[in-house]
Design an enzyme around this catalytic site. Structure first.
Site, short mmCIF file in Angstrom:
data_model
loop_
_atom_site.label_atom_id
_atom_site.label_comp_id
_atom_site.label_asym_id
_atom_site.label_seq_id
_atom_site.Cartn_x
_atom_site.Cartn_y
_atom_site.Cartn_z
N LYS B 74 17.90 -0.71 -3.73
CA LYS B 74 18.20 -0.23 -2.38
C LYS B 74 16.97 0.42 -1.77
CE LYS B 74 21.63 2.86 -0.14
NZ LYS B 74 22.70 3.85 -0.41
N SER B 150 26.64 2.71 2.05
CA SER B 150 25.35 2.38 2.59
C SER B 150 24.53 1.42 1.72
CB SER B 150 24.54 3.67 2.79
OG SER B 150 24.32 4.33 1.58
N SER B 174 28.92 5.08 -1.09
CA SER B 174 27.87 4.09 -0.80
C SER B 174 27.55 3.08 -1.88
CB SER B 174 26.59 4.83 -0.39
OG SER B 174 26.75 5.40 0.88
#
Lengths: 442, 442
Positions: B74, B150, B174
């Site tokens: 990420k 996210s 997330s």
């Protein structure tokens, strides 16, 4: 004066002295106390507990070095059956606490007898000990002067020789500073080492429970009992300091204003060096910025606790306490979050800066006991505010959470006591107490 | 689609497949990705690392089950030599990170090859994945719909079968929510179990690093590598759930709005019961008050991080991110302190309420993937805001810090994926993964 805990404990264990006689003696001394240290005497229950402990011992059961020893408890810490008033009229009608705080329960299990609740600066929010619903606590060495706070009554009662041991709490200074100003030993263990449950909170990320005692031996015995389920540990086994690396803090921030304090630390350093310690200067360029986080953190956390009462019964606060708390109504969350982050970052930086030493050696305070009620005093021709001088040298180790002890230093001017502080960097509580013991053996 | 990690790992270990060929394959897949998942491809270094790992293996040295396996990271987590842009134009000019985050370094030590930085909701401040400087991430099951966020790119790349494993972070949803919406497995370990160092903070008291994987086995291998210095542990040894006590949360708060999610949890509960688990209802009357602390805590901590940039370069934020952050400029410290205290108190209350079970079983989200850009959707005749429905069922376990995994549930309507969440009450990560494995073996 009471005998030292070492002798007292032997007399109790050998039954030369009964717990009942000892507790009666202590109750008498506390009853005649003139320092304002005593808030509540718990005579009846204390004598009953002492009698039960005498019976236990007569049956051959000994609980350890605190069997039958009287202890006092700062009136910020819950004792079952007694109200916790925290030095404030806000809690004038507080009901009796339902249970002992864990630290009190632990002392009782070890045979200690709770005899009294002792004076605290109102809600522990001050290092002077002269702001409380019952009036100021008075320094046993000079009744016109402060004890230091906020564990004012614990320090005064121990220094008067009225009680052999007392519990206090320390959020920025509150065990070590009154210990220093009253000439006794004050131990603030590492953050979280002792449960702060059952203690009225001032600032939960900074609050520590600690011990006030007439000498390092007694503080060590209390520490063993409080920190170990079986109370073993046996005091200071190896009092030497040979090879211990001692850091002396040389930045301006750490300098005492009273030369007697500087001299006491110099004498202490020389003594440790003679004992084989390696003394070295240490620089901490981040200390001012780290210390600046302290009032924000305490203010934010204390205000959150008091907001309701400040609105509902403002008149029940001492004026100075109220005036210090109210501005934090306007503190933004960002400022508090930033303070916590700066604290975390600079604690790591401070740790790195002092990484080469085992302990730090410094004054406990920048001033000795000041006159009761004085918010400023004159030092070397200029007026300085009292409060910061009694907090500055202790609060960094609430921010870092490191163990620290204040031990009486050598005073050559015949004046008031001067506290020398030993802070653990690579040593835990027992190591710090060992260094303190070496300073005491003068 | 890539083969499952179990087969991939065997092929790599036996040298039937070289790391170089595997990494080249993954780079090709990611290069052709149409979900918006890929932010930076690190092709050259990845191929060099793969070649070195091939040589190592040729010499007989095998690092373990991730030797030569491609992983995505990420773009909120530092990878040395690549910028961390956090989905924001605020960091458009960010310099390359100087060092790998510890979780990335650990994966590399275990032989993993970092191939790409993956899409994140801007600054991780949203559970939808459709707000970022590079535009929205698109759900591989329906490109008009969100991935959830996210860790949007990590979920999309794994769900597309483009990468066998990816790192994400989880502050309130997330890792688990995008895993649920994209139909993959997402593990959020216990708070603090993995270092969050080198991850751009959203809310330091809630941020967790986690793993997205196509199946529970791959998530377990990653967990073993990340949590144990020697990477041992060997996946799920005992996949049974016989005797495991499973709590099903029955208060209104926990109810999904999409009946497919409720059905998936019912099916999961029945499957566990059939496997010998004891399923029982659990009530949590404090959940609404506990959950209400979440936006205050995240808002206060995120605002403190962003205050400077919000003032200096507000135009570089996506509008919705800016508009959500700005109100916290006015948040008082008291509200934040109170939220932290309530969180602590009610976490203990929640723990007591669920004390009789080993795990909790519940939907991961209240809705399945919603249309990109939709802030509200119509459910059973009324409009509901999307964001809370994607956070509500996951955020409680960021507040408590308990380990939780989202695993794809059974969907009978032929529609989008539905995540089932298993939360550890008395089981740690490995136990939670064991229960998840039992759900997966359908």
């Amino acid at each position: 004066m009471l005998p030292p805990l070492r002798e007292l404990g032997m007399a109790l264990r050998s039954r030369e002295l009964s717990a009942t006689d000892h507790v009666r003696d202590v109750l008498g001394r506390l009853g005649a106390d003139t320092t304002g240290a005593v808030i509540t005497l718990d005579a009846e229950r204390a004598l009953a507990a002492a009698a039960a402990l005498d019976e236990e011992l007569a049956r051959g059961s000994w609980r350890g070095p605190l069997h039958g020893v009287a202890v006092g408890v700062k009136d910020l810490i819950d004792v079952a059956g007694l109200p916790t008033r925290a030095g404030s009229d806000v809690l004038a009608d507080a009901p009796p606490a339902a249970a002992d705080a864990p630290v009190v329960a632990r002392l009782r299990e070890a045979g200690a007898v709770v005899v009294a609740k002792l004076h605290t600066h109102e809600f522990a929010y001050g290092p002077t000990g002269d702001v409380a619903a019952t009036g100021p606590a008075r320094n046993p060495h000079d009744p016109t002067r402060i004890t230091g706070g906020s564990s004012s009554g614990s320090a005064a009662a121990v220094a008067s020789g009225h009680v052999p041991l007392a519990l206090g709490t320390d959020t920025g200074a509150s065990v070590r500073t009154p210990a220093a100003l009253c000439g006794v030993v004050g131990l603030k263990p590492a953050y979280g080492a002792l449960s702060a449950q059952g203690c009225f909170p001032l600032s939960e990320t900074l609050d520590h429970v600690g011990v006030l005692a007439p000498d390092v031996h007694a503080a060590s015995v209390a520490w063993d009992v409080l920190s170990r389920p079986d109370g073993t540990g046996g005091g200071i086994q190896a009092p030497g300091v040979d090879g211990v690396r001692v850091g002396v803090l040389v930045d301006e921030y750490w300098r005492a204003l009273d030369p007697a304090l500087t001299a006491a630390v110099d004498t202490a350093a020389a003594r440790l060096e003679k004992g084989g310690a390696q003394v070295q200067d240490v620089r901490t360029p981040m200390i001012d910025e780290l210390a600046a986080t302290y009032p924000v953190i305490v203010g934010a956390e204390a205000y959150a606790t008091h907001a309701h009462w400040l609105r509902e019964r403002p008149q029940d606060y001492q004026e100075i306490t109220r005036e210090r708390l109210l501005p934090f109504a306007d503190l933004h969350a960002r400022a508090y979050v930033d303070a916590l982050r700066t604290r975390r970052r600079l604690t790591a930086a401070l740790r790195a800066a002092v990484d080469g030493v085992d302990v730090l050696l410094l004054p406990t305070t920048r001033l000795r006991a000041t006159p009761i009620g004085a918010e400023e005093v004159e030092v070397a021709g200029s007026r300085v505010p009292v409060r910061p001088q009694l907090l500055a040298l202790t609060l960094p180790f609430n921010l870092t959470g490191w163990p620290a002890v204040s031990v009486p230093g050598e005073v050559t001017d015949g004046g008031l006591p001067a506290g020398v502080q030993v802070v653990g960097v690579r040593l835990e509580e027992r190591g710090v107490l060992r260094v303190a013991a070496a300073l005491e053996q003068a």
